[in-house]
Scaffold this motif. Structure first.
Motif, mmCIF file in Angstrom:
data_model
loop_
_atom_site.group_PDB
_atom_site.id
_atom_site.type_symbol
_atom_site.label_atom_id
_atom_site.label_comp_id
_atom_site.label_asym_id
_atom_site.label_seq_id
_atom_site.Cartn_x
_atom_site.Cartn_y
_atom_site.Cartn_z
ATOM 1 N N GLY A 1 23.800 -18.327 -34.401
ATOM 2 C CA GLY A 1 24.679 -17.987 -35.224
ATOM 3 C C GLY A 1 24.827 -16.364 -35.900
ATOM 4 N N ALA B 1 25.473 -14.140 -33.122
ATOM 5 C CA ALA B 1 26.673 -13.945 -32.311
ATOM 6 C C ALA B 1 27.895 -13.486 -33.219
ATOM 7 N N MET B 2 27.626 -13.677 -34.764
ATOM 8 C CA MET B 2 28.486 -12.845 -35.487
ATOM 9 C C MET B 2 28.024 -11.442 -35.917
ATOM 10 N N SER C 1 29.892 -17.317 -40.616
ATOM 11 C CA SER C 1 30.580 -18.248 -39.952
ATOM 12 C C SER C 1 29.965 -19.630 -39.530
ATOM 13 N N GLN D 1 30.596 -22.030 -38.166
ATOM 14 C CA GLN D 1 31.032 -22.714 -36.898
ATOM 15 C C GLN D 1 30.249 -21.718 -35.767
ATOM 16 N N ARG D 2 29.920 -20.718 -36.019
ATOM 17 C CA ARG D 2 28.921 -20.147 -35.024
ATOM 18 C C ARG D 2 27.717 -20.673 -34.928
ATOM 19 N N GLN E 1 27.982 -23.756 -33.341
ATOM 20 C CA GLN E 1 27.846 -23.487 -31.782
ATOM 21 C C GLN E 1 26.662 -23.269 -31.122
ATOM 22 N N GLY E 2 25.734 -22.801 -32.183
ATOM 23 C CA GLY E 2 24.219 -22.540 -31.611
ATOM 24 C C GLY E 2 23.577 -23.852 -31.562
ATOM 25 N N SER F 1 26.288 -9.402 -30.204
ATOM 26 C CA SER F 1 27.299 -10.759 -30.187
ATOM 27 C C SER F 1 27.686 -10.726 -29.023
ATOM 28 N N LEU G 1 27.128 -14.376 -26.766
ATOM 29 C CA LEU G 1 28.189 -15.021 -26.104
ATOM 30 C C LEU G 1 28.365 -15.176 -24.675
ATOM 31 N N TYR H 1 25.997 -17.764 -23.666
ATOM 32 C CA TYR H 1 26.418 -19.153 -24.040
ATOM 33 C C TYR H 1 27.638 -19.540 -22.820
#
Length: 376
Positions: free
Chosen positions: A66, A69-70, A79, A81-82, A85-86, A144, A148, A151
């Motif tokens: 996360g 990613a940010m 975030s 959400q990130r 997501q991880g 980032s 991503l 991913y």
């Protein structure tokens, strides 16, 4: 470096000021991680987030993913959400690895050279491109986009597409070749993801066949341009596009999930193997023009190289389907009109961030393609 990563993360996320350079690296720390509501993380304001608590809830790999990613050279909002997501990525990696390791031949070894089918050559080629791209991004400290991209390639290309394409061979009599390619793909993904998610990748690595030692001590993969197969990428690209369109069409006409839709393939560039893959993954019964299964054509769906002619059947109610399609066409026309109006506004194009304008153009092109597919 893992200890340094957690140390800096905790200082920043708890609102403790830190600027300068991380010890033993030449990466400047200039950006600030803000709280999710945009306020500065501060211990006194209570807006700080303790990474140890996040690790306890989501896992260390999820938090690491996360934060990377940010990551940005500018101030960024934290975030959640990130991080989730991880967490989802770690779970997906574990489950996909389990499926592969339990399904492959006991004597199989990772081998890109074992690629036989177009989907084998496709995934090997895509992983070589990903290796080169991610290496360049990491060398440029662009964390980032690097994580991503990893991913997307793992989740969409390897799991959603290649694993689904490979399952009939994996569970059939001819699984020696696909076993080698699956192990090669898993090994490459583990190497690429290890700096991002060191714990779950190290654990999965320990279950790969053969004596390997620690993944942390393994060499970083070097891309092999001889494995790039543009023909396979183009062929599978067409398959993916057609399957996606046909799946979307099933939803739009309200087709019964358990019933295959009869249709005819009137297109060039698809051999028997790719046609079978399209039919299986989209749940269509694909005949050929002039062959068995001739009947009334309900709709003609454009695809690369030609069209798919959908035949009337009891897989869906034609009258209800036409009403649903008419409503969808009207919705798409409205979205196209809105997008064209927005992009014709010079002030918006000049003042909005470039990525926002690009996203609007991409959405507009998608709406146009969807309307063309449904027949305007």
């Amino acid at each position: 470096r893992d200890i340094i990563f957690l140390w800096v993360a905790r200082m920043v996320m708890m609102g403790i000021e830190f600027t300068g350079e991380v010890p033993f690296t030449d990466v400047p720390i200039n950006s600030i991680i803000q709280a999710p509501d945009g306020r500065r993380m501060s211990k006194s304001l209570g807006t700080g987030i303790d990474p140890l608590e996040e690790i306890g809830e989501h896992g260390a790999d999820a938090l690491r993913f996360g934060l990377l990613a940010m990551a940005s050279t500018q101030d960024v909002r934290y975030s959640p959400q990130r991080v989730k997501q991880g967490r989802d990525l770690a779970n997906k990696l574990w489950n996909a690895s389990r499926l592969i390791l339990l399904g492959v031949d006991e004597d199989a070894e990772p081998s890109a050279a074992a690629a036989e089918t177009v989907e084998d050559r496709w995934i090997v080629s895509r992983l070589e491109r990903t290796t080169r791209r991610v290496s360049e991004l990491l060398d440029g400290f662009r964390y980032s986009p690097a994580v991503l991209e990893l991913y997307e390639v793992f989740w969409s290309e390897l799991c959603d597409w290649y694993l689904e394409l490979a399952k009939p061979r994996l569970y059939g009599d001819d699984k020696a070749a696909v076993s080698g390619v699956l192990l090669h793909s898993l090994e490459r993904i583990l190497r690429l993801l290890h700096p991002v998610m060191p714990f779950v990748t190290e654990e999965v690595w320990s279950h790969l066949p053969g004596e390997r030692g620690l993944l942390a001590a393994a060499d970083w993969p070097q891309p092999d341009d001889s494995l790039i197969d543009e023909e396979a990428e183009a062929a599978l690209g067409r398959v993916i596009e057609v399957v996606s369109d046909l799946r979307r069409y099933r939803d739009e006409v309200g087709a019964k999930a358990s019933v295959a839709i009869p249709a005819r393939l009137a297109a060039e560039g698809y051999d028997a193997a790719t046609a079978e893959q399209i039919a299986r993954l989209s749940r269509f019964e694909l005949g050929v023009v002039g062959g068995d299964g001739d009947g009334d054509v309900f709709a003609t769906l454009p695809i690369p190289g030609g069209a798919v002619q959908v035949l009337r059947s009891d897989a869906f109610d034609p009258a209800a389907a036409e009403q649903r399609l008419a409503a969808r066409r009207e919705q798409l026309r409205g979205e196209i009109e809105r997008g064209e109006k927005k992009l014709s506004n010079e002030r918006f194009v000049e003042r909005a961030p470039a990525e926002v304008v690009a996203e609007e153009r991409e959405k507009l092109e998608g709406y146009r393609h969807a309307l063309e597919r449904l027949g305007s």
